[in-house]
Write an enzyme that holds these catalytic residues in place. Structure first.
Site, PDB file in Angstrom:
ATOM      1  N   ASP A  82       0.851  -1.186   0.000  1.00 43.54           N
ATOM      2  CA  ASP A  82       0.000   0.000   0.000  1.00 43.54           C
ATOM      3  C   ASP A  82       0.897   1.249   0.000  1.00 43.54           C
ATOM      4  OD1 ASP A  82      -2.333   1.496   0.210  1.00 43.54           O
ATOM      5  OD2 ASP A  82      -2.552   1.185   2.370  1.00 43.54           O
ATOM      6  N   GLU A 134      -2.971   6.026  -8.226  1.00 43.02           N
ATOM      7  CA  GLU A 134      -3.852   6.977  -7.541  1.00 43.02           C
ATOM      8  C   GLU A 134      -3.795   8.307  -8.253  1.00 43.02           C
ATOM      9  OE1 GLU A 134      -3.304   7.433  -3.306  1.00 43.02           O
ATOM     10  OE2 GLU A 134      -4.780   9.044  -3.191  1.00 43.02           O
ATOM     11  N   HIS A 181      -7.796  10.214   4.580  1.00 40.08           N
ATOM     12  CA  HIS A 181      -7.144   9.223   5.432  1.00 40.08           C
ATOM     13  C   HIS A 181      -7.366   9.615   6.890  1.00 40.08           C
ATOM     14  CE1 HIS A 181      -4.424   8.327   1.847  1.00 40.08           C
ATOM     15  NE2 HIS A 181      -4.926   7.151   2.184  1.00 40.08           N
ATOM     16  N   GLY A 182      -7.514   8.624   7.744  1.00 35.43           N
ATOM     17  CA  GLY A 182      -7.604   8.904   9.175  1.00 35.43           C
ATOM     18  C   GLY A 182      -9.022   9.205   9.627  1.00 35.43           C
ATOM     19  N   HIS A 209      -9.637   4.926  -0.647  1.00 32.89           N
ATOM     20  CA  HIS A 209      -8.795   5.038   0.546  1.00 32.89           C
ATOM     21  C   HIS A 209      -9.520   5.946   1.528  1.00 32.89           C
ATOM     22  CE1 HIS A 209      -4.728   3.552  -0.897  1.00 32.89           C
ATOM     23  NE2 HIS A 209      -5.554   3.337  -1.897  1.00 32.89           N
ATOM     24  N   GLY A 210      -9.276   5.733   2.812  1.00 28.00           N
ATOM     25  CA  GLY A 210      -9.932   6.579   3.807  1.00 28.00           C
ATOM     26  C   GLY A 210     -11.364   6.144   4.026  1.00 28.00           C
ATOM     27  N   THR A 212     -12.647   4.751   6.726  1.00 29.79           N
ATOM     28  CA  THR A 212     -13.140   4.858   8.102  1.00 29.79           C
ATOM     29  C   THR A 212     -14.116   6.026   8.245  1.00 29.79           C
ATOM     30  OG1 THR A 212     -11.185   3.844   9.073  1.00 29.79           O
ATOM     31  CG2 THR A 212     -12.426   5.359  10.483  1.00 29.79           C
TER      32      THR A 212
END
Ligand SMILES: [Zn+2]
Length: 400
Positions: A82, A134, A181-182, A209-210, A212
Site C-alpha cells: 500500500d 492513484e 485518510h484517518g 482510501h480513507g 473509516t
C-alpha cells in the site's frame, strides 16, 4: 491454494457488485484478526502493508508472517504493498512476496505521476502483478485525526482519470471523491456523480482510501459505482486502542499481555462487520473457483564447469547470487554443490520466480544477460535447466 491472483479476485468483486477489504496491518495482532475474520465470514481479503507504516514494524518479517497466514488459510488472499513510494520499494515488495502493488505518486503533477506509474507498471506486469495507481489527492495520514493533516483534497477528474489509465495501463485506480485518510469530524460528503462518470469512462475496479467513518449507505453507493477494493485501517487501530485503554483502566498495573488482551477480537468484530456490509462475506468459494492460484516457478539449472579453478567458480556463484536476486520477480537465488562427489552433475542453481511471467522477463533482464554471457556460460558448458511450478498434474504421469 489460498494465495490468489489479486486481479482475478478484484475482477470478480467488480463484476459481482461487492468490494474486498484491503486491511492494513501494523502488528501480528492485526494479521491474526484479519485472517480470523475472513475465515469466519468466508470472505476474500487483501492483506495490506503500507510503506508509510514501515517505521512501526519490520517489513521483511511482516511479509514472512503474512505469506504464511495466506498459505495456510482456506479463503482467497492477496498481499498488497500500500502506498509504495518508489520503483525500488515496488521491486522489493514483489521480491518479498507481494502480489499487488500500489504506486503513490499522487503528490506529483500529472506528468510526473504518469511517468513513475508507467515505469512501475511495466516492471510489475512483467512479474504478472497488477498495479493500483492513484489520481487526485486523498489528504491525511492513516490512523490520525484528519484535521491534523489538512492538505487540500484534490478531486479526481474524469478526463484526467481516463488519460492516466490509458497512458500508464494501471489495473486499478484509487480515486479521490471526498474521503480522507484517518479520522474525520462529521460525516464526509462524497461526490457520487463524479464516481459514476469515472466508472463509466474506465470500467476497471476502483479503490477507495480513507474508508473509516463512512456510513453503510455510503459504502453501498460506492460499490454500486465501481468500487471493488476498500482500504481500511484507522477504525481497526481505534478499536484496538480503545480496548487497550479499557484494559489499563481496569488494571493500571497490567503488563504487555494484559494491555493487548482482547484487541484481536475487537478488531475482528469490526472487520467482520465490514465484510458483511461490503458484500464480500460468503464469496470465498466463488473467488477460488475463478481466480488463478498464485504459484511460484522454480528455475533450476544443474551443470558442470570446464575449468579447474575453484576460486573463479566460487566468485561466479557469489556474484550470481548477488546480482540475480535483485532482478524484479526473483524471490531467492540458491547455489550449491552436489553432496555426492560422483554425481553426474556437480553444481546447481535454484532460482525462485514469483510468477511464470518472470521466466521471460528474467531471461531478457540486462543484469541476467551480462552475468550469463560474461561469467556463467563461458565456464558452464554442460548444463540442464527446467522451469517448474509447484502444481502437480496427476494426468501427466498417467496415474490416478
Ligand atoms: Zn491510502
Amino acid at each position: 491454494m489460498p494465495l490468489v491472483n489479486m486481479q482475478d479476485m478484484l475482477d470478480h468483486a467488480y463484476h459481482n457488485g461487492y468490494a474486498v477489504g484491503g486491511f492494513d496491518l501494523v502488528s501480528l495482532d492485526f494479521l491474526e484478526a484479519i485472517m480470523a475474520a475472513g475465515e469466519a465470514q468466508r470472505s476474500p481479503l487483501i492483506i495490506s502493508l503500507a510503506e508509510s507504516h514501515f517505521e512501526y514494524y519490520d517489513f521483511e518479517l511482516a511479509m514472512a508472517a503474512a505469506e504464511q497466514a495466506a498459505k495456510r488459510s482456506s479463503i482467497p488472499v492477496a498481499i498488497h504493498l500500500d502506498h509504495g513510494a518508489s520503483f525500488e520499494s515496488a521491486v522489493k515488495a514483489i521480491n518479498l512476496g507481494c502480489n499487488g502493488v500500489m504506486v503513490d505518486a499522487s503528490h506529483e503533477a500529472f506528468e510526473g505521476n504518469v511517468a513513475m506509474t508507467k515505469n512501475i507498471v511495466g516492471m510489475a506486469h512483467a512479474c504478472g502483478i497488477p498495479v493500483e495507481g492513484e489520481l487526485g489527492y486523498v489528504a491525511g495520514v492513516e490512523g490520525e485525526d484528519a484535521e491534523k493533516h489538512p492538505g487540500e483534497v484534490i478531486y479526481t477528474s474524469v478526463e484526467e482519470a481516463k488519460a492516466y489509465v490509458d497512458q500508464t495501463s494501471v489495473d486499478l485506480l484509487a480515486v479521490s471523491i471526498g474521503t480522507v485518510h484517518g479520522r474525520m469530524q462529521g460525516e464526509p460528503v462524497l461526490d457520487f456523480e463524479r464516481l459514476q462518470q469515472i466508472n463509466e469512462a474506465l470500467k476497471i475496479p476502483l479503490v477507495i482510501h480513507g474508508g473509516t467513518g463512512l456510513s453503510d449507505e455510503q459504502f453501498s453507493k460506492l460499490i454500486e459505482n465501481g468500487v471493488a477494493k476498500i482500504n481500511y485501517y484507522t477504525a481497526l487501530a481505534d478499536a484496538a486502542g480503545k480496548r487497550m485503554r479499557d484494559n489499563v483502566a481496569a488494571d493500571d498495573r497490567c503488563g504487555y499481555t494484559g494491555i493487548v488482551n482482547g484487541i484481536q477480537n475487537a478488531m475482528r468484530a469490526e472487520i467482520e462487520r465490514c465484510m458483511v456490509n461490503w458484500g464480500s462475506a460468503g464469496q470465498a468459494d466463488a473467488v477460488l473457483a475463478v481466480a488463478d492460484a498464485w504459484q511460484p516457478v522454480h528455475h533450476v539449472i544443474i551443470y558442470n564447469v570446464n575449468i579447474d579453478d575453484a576460486n573463479k567458480v566460487n566468485n561466479m556463484m557469489r556474484e550470481g547470487e548477488r546480482t540475480l536476486s535483485q532482478i524484479p520477480g526473483v524471490r531467492r537465488v540458491i547455489t550449491g554443490n552436489a553432496v555426492q562427489k560422483d554425481a553426474n552433475y556437480q553444481l546447481c542453481w535454484l532460482i525462485e520466480f514469483v510468477h511464470k511471467n518472470v521466466i521471460g522477463s528474467y531471461r531478457e533482464h540486462p543484469d541476467h544477460v551480462a552475468f550469463a554471457d560474461n561469467l556463467f556460460r563461458p565456464i558452464a558448458g554442460d548444463r540442464i535447466s527446467i522451469d517448474y511450478s509447484e502444481n502437480y498434474y496427476p494426468g501427466y504421469l498417467g496415474s490416478e
